[in-house]
Design a protein around this motif. Sequence first.
Motif, short mmCIF file in Angstrom:
data_model
loop_
_atom_site.label_atom_id
_atom_site.label_comp_id
_atom_site.label_asym_id
_atom_site.label_seq_id
_atom_site.Cartn_x
_atom_site.Cartn_y
_atom_site.Cartn_z
N LYS A 77 0.79 -1.24 0.00
CA LYS A 77 0.00 0.00 0.00
C LYS A 77 0.81 1.28 0.00
O LYS A 77 0.23 2.36 0.04
CB LYS A 77 -0.95 0.01 1.21
N VAL A 78 2.14 1.19 -0.03
CA VAL A 78 2.95 2.40 0.00
C VAL A 78 3.97 2.36 -1.14
O VAL A 78 4.33 1.28 -1.63
CB VAL A 78 3.67 2.58 1.35
N PRO A 79 4.46 3.52 -1.59
CA PRO A 79 5.42 3.53 -2.69
C PRO A 79 6.66 2.67 -2.44
O PRO A 79 7.18 2.05 -3.37
CB PRO A 79 5.78 5.02 -2.81
N ALA A 80 7.13 2.60 -1.20
CA ALA A 80 8.31 1.80 -0.90
C ALA A 80 8.09 0.32 -1.18
O ALA A 80 9.05 -0.43 -1.39
CB ALA A 80 8.73 1.99 0.56
N SER A 81 6.83 -0.12 -1.18
CA SER A 81 6.53 -1.53 -1.48
C SER A 81 7.10 -1.92 -2.83
O SER A 81 7.57 -3.05 -3.02
CB SER A 81 5.02 -1.76 -1.50
N TYR A 82 7.04 -1.01 -3.78
CA TYR A 82 7.40 -1.33 -5.15
C TYR A 82 8.89 -1.12 -5.42
O TYR A 82 9.37 -1.39 -6.52
CB TYR A 82 6.51 -0.52 -6.10
N LEU A 83 9.63 -0.67 -4.39
CA LEU A 83 11.09 -0.67 -4.45
C LEU A 83 11.64 -2.01 -4.00
O LEU A 83 12.80 -2.34 -4.24
CB LEU A 83 11.65 0.45 -3.57
N ARG A 84 10.81 -2.79 -3.32
CA ARG A 84 11.17 -4.16 -2.92
C ARG A 84 10.84 -5.15 -4.03
O ARG A 84 11.58 -6.13 -4.24
CB ARG A 84 10.42 -4.54 -1.64
N LEU A 85 9.76 -4.95 -4.76
CA LEU A 85 9.32 -5.88 -5.79
C LEU A 85 10.05 -5.61 -7.10
O LEU A 85 9.49 -5.09 -8.06
CB LEU A 85 7.80 -5.77 -5.99
N VAL A 86 11.33 -5.94 -7.11
CA VAL A 86 12.18 -5.71 -8.29
C VAL A 86 12.87 -7.02 -8.66
O VAL A 86 13.05 -7.90 -7.82
CB VAL A 86 13.23 -4.60 -8.02
N PRO A 87 13.29 -7.18 -9.92
CA PRO A 87 13.90 -8.45 -10.36
C PRO A 87 15.20 -8.77 -9.64
O PRO A 87 15.87 -7.89 -9.08
CB PRO A 87 14.16 -8.21 -11.86
#
Length: 500
Positions: free
Chosen positions: A313-323
């Motif tokens: 639910k936060v922008p930082a979530s999508y800095l973890r979901l990386v290849p």
Amino acid sequence: MNPSIDLCPNKVVQFLQKPANEFRKADIIRFVVENGIQMINFMYPAADNRLKTLNFVINSEEYLESILTYGERVDGSSLFPFIEAGNSDLYVIPRYRTAFADPFAEVPTLTMLASFFDKDGKPLESSPEYTLRKACEEFKRVTGLEFYAMGELEYYVIAPDSGLFQATDQRGYHESAPYAKHNDFRQHCMKYIAEAGGEIKYGHNEVGNFTLDGKVYEQNEIEFLPVPATQAADQLMIAKWIIRNLAAMNDFDVTFAPKITTGKAGSGLHIHFKIMDGDTNVMTRGGVLSDEARKAIAGILDLAPAITAFGNKVPASYLRLVPHQEAPTNVCWGDRNRSVLVRVPLGWTGKVDMCAQANPLEAGVKTELPQKQTAELRSADCSADVYQLIAGMAVAVRHGFEMPDALQKAEDTYVAVNIHKDENKAKLDALKSLPDSCVASADALEAQRSVFEKYNVFSSQMIDGVIKGLKAQNDSNLRAEIKDSPEKMLEVVHNNWHCG
């Protein structure tokens, strides 16, 4: 002696000599009266995914009876942004099975989680806790089975660096003292969580550890046992509350943030699930993954893009979901593979007696294979609303049972090896990707919302609120913006430091 009761760490269970799911109002009153309890606390999560607290001084037995029966009214508009101030009164009613003795209260206090009800005395349709309850009820109605879940709670402990016995950077997995600095703190947390009713599997150090600016950052994990999904969410909420309170008492900082800093392991909230038919785990049949399990996985994968709206639910979530990390980016599943979205871990399905091999004196003692097989969703983190997240998973698993092509979808999305190797590029290109931002997750939820709203499990009001909150993050281009700006990345991390 009843070992299942006497070995239970929950003091209320021990005193009443009955399991928590059998607690009645008269039991709570007896515990209060005979144990000198002076205060009652109700706790309930708000839109920020943190527990809120309402304190009651026990003036008399009549007043105690009243609050246990009728609860109290609260201002819903201060708890949830989708409730208007002009019509915001809600009731909160305690759930007796969640009762525990507050380990932090100076005054003897009994604490319970509470449910929300509207002005007509009906469960609040848009309450995350009620949504999870509806999701589990509909799963059972459609399939005849029970949905169980458990969480893996990852977090960092931050404390001053003593300079002694430095741990190896990013090699903290299952590290022991003296290289691990906070094992005692984790064990203390586990003790309190268990006393509050949490059914814990184990705890350990995780991969992440490093030293920065005179402080040690050490990643820990507490993993729970599979329980009915409504209980699993309650346990996670209470566990985070306990860990943070105990950290404050020790002058530690604790963060459940999905990303901690550049180049270091982030923290997820992996959720395992299994499907039960009475006392039988139907995830396997004859020692292999069952069709029921494959349908469940197919349902999760089909709705995976939308599930990120509840679990990330936060922008930082999508800095973890990386290849190329242990966090997933592609919609696929596999056995023991930590780069996939849904992992099927080892499940004790073999027929070899490992115990007798490790302990020769046990040779010849008949042992039954444990029913431990689960499947694990690896995308979520602690920014999640855990009730929405697990409800979304229950809906998705039910959806898998309703999909006519579920088994074929499971076949098409299975990967047996590391998907990111060059030789697997064709397979990788054929797989869908998870959303890369809050905004993209909101769009995915909008596209798939009808499945979650089916059978009135998720209210349209809740879905609208989740979408609105995600889009307000305005992070569509965040990855590109921070690519060459570590300062911007750290600003995002700082803004999400105490999410969930």
